[in-house]
Design a protein around this motif. Sequence first.
Motif, mmCIF file in Angstrom:
data_model
loop_
_atom_site.group_PDB
_atom_site.id
_atom_site.type_symbol
_atom_site.label_atom_id
_atom_site.label_comp_id
_atom_site.label_asym_id
_atom_site.label_seq_id
_atom_site.Cartn_x
_atom_site.Cartn_y
_atom_site.Cartn_z
ATOM 1 N N ASP A 373 -3.896 -7.743 -17.594
ATOM 2 C CA ASP A 373 -4.368 -9.113 -17.756
ATOM 3 C C ASP A 373 -3.197 -9.952 -18.261
ATOM 4 N N THR A 374 -2.507 -10.614 -17.323
ATOM 5 C CA THR A 374 -1.289 -11.345 -17.687
ATOM 6 C C THR A 374 -1.568 -12.532 -18.605
ATOM 7 N N THR A 375 -2.798 -13.079 -18.551
ATOM 8 C CA THR A 375 -3.104 -14.245 -19.391
ATOM 9 C C THR A 375 -3.224 -13.879 -20.868
ATOM 10 N N GLN A 376 -3.511 -12.610 -21.154
ATOM 11 C CA GLN A 376 -3.665 -12.164 -22.538
ATOM 12 C C GLN A 376 -2.519 -11.248 -22.983
ATOM 13 N N SER A 377 -1.545 -11.040 -22.108
ATOM 14 C CA SER A 377 -0.415 -10.164 -22.420
ATOM 15 C C SER A 377 0.809 -10.988 -22.775
ATOM 16 N N ILE A 378 1.671 -10.393 -23.570
ATOM 17 C CA ILE A 378 2.909 -11.068 -23.950
ATOM 18 C C ILE A 378 3.818 -11.202 -22.727
ATOM 19 N N PHE A 379 4.448 -12.358 -22.604
ATOM 20 C CA PHE A 379 5.359 -12.659 -21.502
ATOM 21 C C PHE A 379 6.799 -12.343 -21.920
ATOM 22 N N PRO A 380 7.594 -11.723 -21.014
ATOM 23 C CA PRO A 380 7.194 -11.062 -19.774
ATOM 24 C C PRO A 380 6.631 -9.674 -20.072
ATOM 25 N N ILE A 381 5.861 -9.136 -19.162
ATOM 26 C CA ILE A 381 5.078 -7.932 -19.452
ATOM 27 C C ILE A 381 5.922 -6.658 -19.569
ATOM 28 N N ASN A 382 7.179 -6.701 -19.166
ATOM 29 C CA ASN A 382 8.001 -5.486 -19.217
ATOM 30 C C ASN A 382 8.852 -5.392 -20.481
ATOM 31 N N LYS A 383 8.642 -6.292 -21.442
ATOM 32 C CA LYS A 383 9.418 -6.270 -22.676
ATOM 33 C C LYS A 383 8.587 -5.694 -23.824
ATOM 34 N N PRO A 384 9.222 -4.961 -24.746
ATOM 35 C CA PRO A 384 8.482 -4.404 -25.896
ATOM 36 C C PRO A 384 8.331 -5.453 -27.012
ATOM 37 N N TRP A 385 7.726 -6.594 -26.662
ATOM 38 C CA TRP A 385 7.604 -7.713 -27.585
ATOM 39 C C TRP A 385 6.142 -7.955 -27.936
ATOM 40 N N ASN A 386 5.932 -8.674 -29.031
ATOM 41 C CA ASN A 386 4.596 -9.123 -29.417
ATOM 42 C C ASN A 386 4.714 -10.501 -30.066
ATOM 43 N N GLN A 387 3.582 -11.028 -30.600
ATOM 44 C CA GLN A 387 3.596 -12.381 -31.151
ATOM 45 C C GLN A 387 4.578 -12.547 -32.312
ATOM 46 N N ASP A 388 4.768 -11.467 -33.103
ATOM 47 C CA ASP A 388 5.590 -11.562 -34.311
ATOM 48 C C ASP A 388 7.046 -11.160 -34.093
ATOM 49 N N TRP A 389 7.268 -10.296 -33.121
ATOM 50 C CA TRP A 389 8.635 -9.868 -32.784
ATOM 51 C C TRP A 389 8.833 -10.168 -31.301
ATOM 52 N N TYR A 390 9.520 -11.266 -31.036
ATOM 53 C CA TYR A 390 9.605 -11.767 -29.663
ATOM 54 C C TYR A 390 11.028 -12.228 -29.372
ATOM 55 N N GLY A 391 11.523 -11.857 -28.199
ATOM 56 C CA GLY A 391 12.826 -12.335 -27.759
ATOM 57 C C GLY A 391 13.978 -11.494 -28.303
ATOM 58 N N PRO A 392 15.198 -12.048 -28.226
ATOM 59 C CA PRO A 392 15.523 -13.424 -27.818
ATOM 60 C C PRO A 392 15.324 -13.677 -26.322
ATOM 61 N N LEU A 393 14.858 -14.910 -26.021
ATOM 62 C CA LEU A 393 14.562 -15.314 -24.652
ATOM 63 C C LEU A 393 15.210 -16.676 -24.395
ATOM 64 N N LYS A 394 16.063 -16.750 -23.370
ATOM 65 C CA LYS A 394 16.711 -18.015 -23.032
ATOM 66 C C LYS A 394 15.795 -18.839 -22.125
ATOM 67 N N ILE A 395 15.671 -20.135 -22.451
ATOM 68 C CA ILE A 395 14.802 -21.026 -21.689
ATOM 69 C C ILE A 395 15.587 -21.544 -20.481
ATOM 70 N N PRO A 396 15.075 -21.346 -19.257
ATOM 71 C CA PRO A 396 15.821 -21.750 -18.051
ATOM 72 C C PRO A 396 16.067 -23.266 -17.994
ATOM 73 N N LYS A 397 17.227 -23.613 -17.476
ATOM 74 C CA LYS A 397 17.641 -25.006 -17.333
ATOM 75 C C LYS A 397 17.972 -25.286 -15.876
ATOM 76 N N LYS A 398 17.685 -26.500 -15.430
ATOM 77 C CA LYS A 398 17.981 -26.876 -14.047
ATOM 78 C C LYS A 398 19.458 -26.638 -13.744
ATOM 79 N N GLY A 399 19.718 -25.912 -12.652
ATOM 80 C CA GLY A 399 21.088 -25.601 -12.268
ATOM 81 C C GLY A 399 21.556 -24.229 -12.706
ATOM 82 N N ASP A 400 20.819 -23.580 -13.630
ATOM 83 C CA ASP A 400 21.183 -22.217 -14.043
ATOM 84 C C ASP A 400 21.091 -21.259 -12.861
#
Length: 548
Positions: A373-400
């Motif tokens: 259930d992707t709507t209730q799972s941490i994004f992205p689903i293949n990372k060992p992350w949760n609400q409290d321990w998340y990332g680091p994740l770079k936010i995509p920018k136009k042109g990247d």
Amino acid sequence: MNYFLTYAVYVLILSVLMGASTWKLFKKMGYSPLLAFVPFYNYFIILKETKHPKWWAILSYMPIVGPIMMSVFHIYLMKKFGKHLFQHQLLTVILPFIYMATVNYSKDVELEDEAANELFMTDEEKNEKKKDSFIGSITFAVVFATIIHVFVTQPFGIPTGSMERTLLVGDFLFVNKWSYGYRLPMRPVSIPFLQGTIFDAGEKGNPKDDPKSYVDAVKLPYERILQFNKPQKKDIVVFNYPQDSVHTAIDRKDPYVKRCVAVAGDTFEMRGGRLFVNGKAETFLGDQEVQHRYIVITASQLDIPGLYKTYGFLPVSEQQMDKGGFVYGFQGLTDKTAADIKQLPQVVSMKEDILEKGYSAVAYRDELKKSIDTTQSIFPINKPWNQDWYGPLKIPKKGDVVAINQETLPEYQWIISEYEHNNLEKKNGKIFINGKETNQYTIQQDYYMMIGDNRDASLDARFFGFVPEENIVGKPMFTWMSIEGAFKDSGSSYQADGWRIRWDRMFKATNTGEANKTSYWWVAAMILILFFGWEYFMKLFGKNKTEE
């Protein structure tokens, strides 16, 4: 540019249909038949001949408002040729160009002699005319409200506690649609004031089968005009939920409100329930309060209704232990509230509830854990992350230019296939975009990280991922109404009895970041005085003019 070209095509099609179904009627009114094909001017002539304000013609081809106004103008035209009965008006609205064509090509259709009709009009016909005038007034009141709703500002209610204590459950806001440039309507034929569906079938029905409030076949591409600003860190933003699978129309997806914590190019991270951007711990504005989740063990039952009345929003779960005592799970506790609860005589122990690092918060739709259930799972689903321990994740920018492989695909697949509308396929371990094998992709728009202030009770970007720029609606301006008890507090075992108006929150600006916001109730009072005063003045002026 694609938006305006598509819009021009729709206008051209409608103009051809209008001309083909009314050109003889225009000729009978004394005009060149070709004018029936001219956009805007064709409706200008109808309004002129039926003695209605001619400037209304500019509303005829506007998105959402246009179909309503066209129906009104078509009815005016049909009445000009003697079609006054209810069934005539109904056919004009339901089958406009077909019914008007039958009248247009009829051999016996003629213009009405309006002067003679007025002279020999019965009382019943006069009452019918008054009724039509009243319905016309109601119609234009709806049209005016629709113009404001579609093109200026939109009301928005807060049903959940994800933004507590900045925005409270039961706050009603006005959203400025021009804050980040105006996003032009993408489904021009729709029912005013309805977001996505006419009604919900409920839990038993499939949401995809709910009747849509818009015509999905008539669509326009994304376009934003007069964009002088983009969302900045700390802005409270209203946007359309990116992963809404029910509505394909971007501007018809469910509206959400969160705080923008990271913009395109930033790196977002959660460490032990604390938020970091670009390696720096977040700073808090005056209207933000640090909130956390706690597990509380007590020797006896707590007075939850009493705590609710003292502290307001207080989602809590309650469970009695086998050996006596109770376990409570509190969400959204500020440091002060947590300290106060810890001092209660019943409390045996109290600790902040933080998920373990490395624990992957993946939810499944079935007991066999085969369907995620992707709507209730941490994004992205293949990372060992949760609400409290998340990332680091770079936010995509136009042109990247980003690498695309089996490891990175869960992070970018929604961007490629849904947000930027490409054909994405996986074949024999290889990745194809628009039919071509590739190992990289160029980002086409900016993305944002939207997180709730009440971090432990928020379905936000940690679950649904990046928010595309095209999903941004605008910035909340002020709270025009606040009602405690208007919505059920999600996750709480106790709900307040009844409801009450929070007068102290009304007409206060939303996005200032100040702890003590100024109330602008006097602006609302002035608008009401001017509105009703103007109406009174116009009535008085009209009466004096009649007496003269």
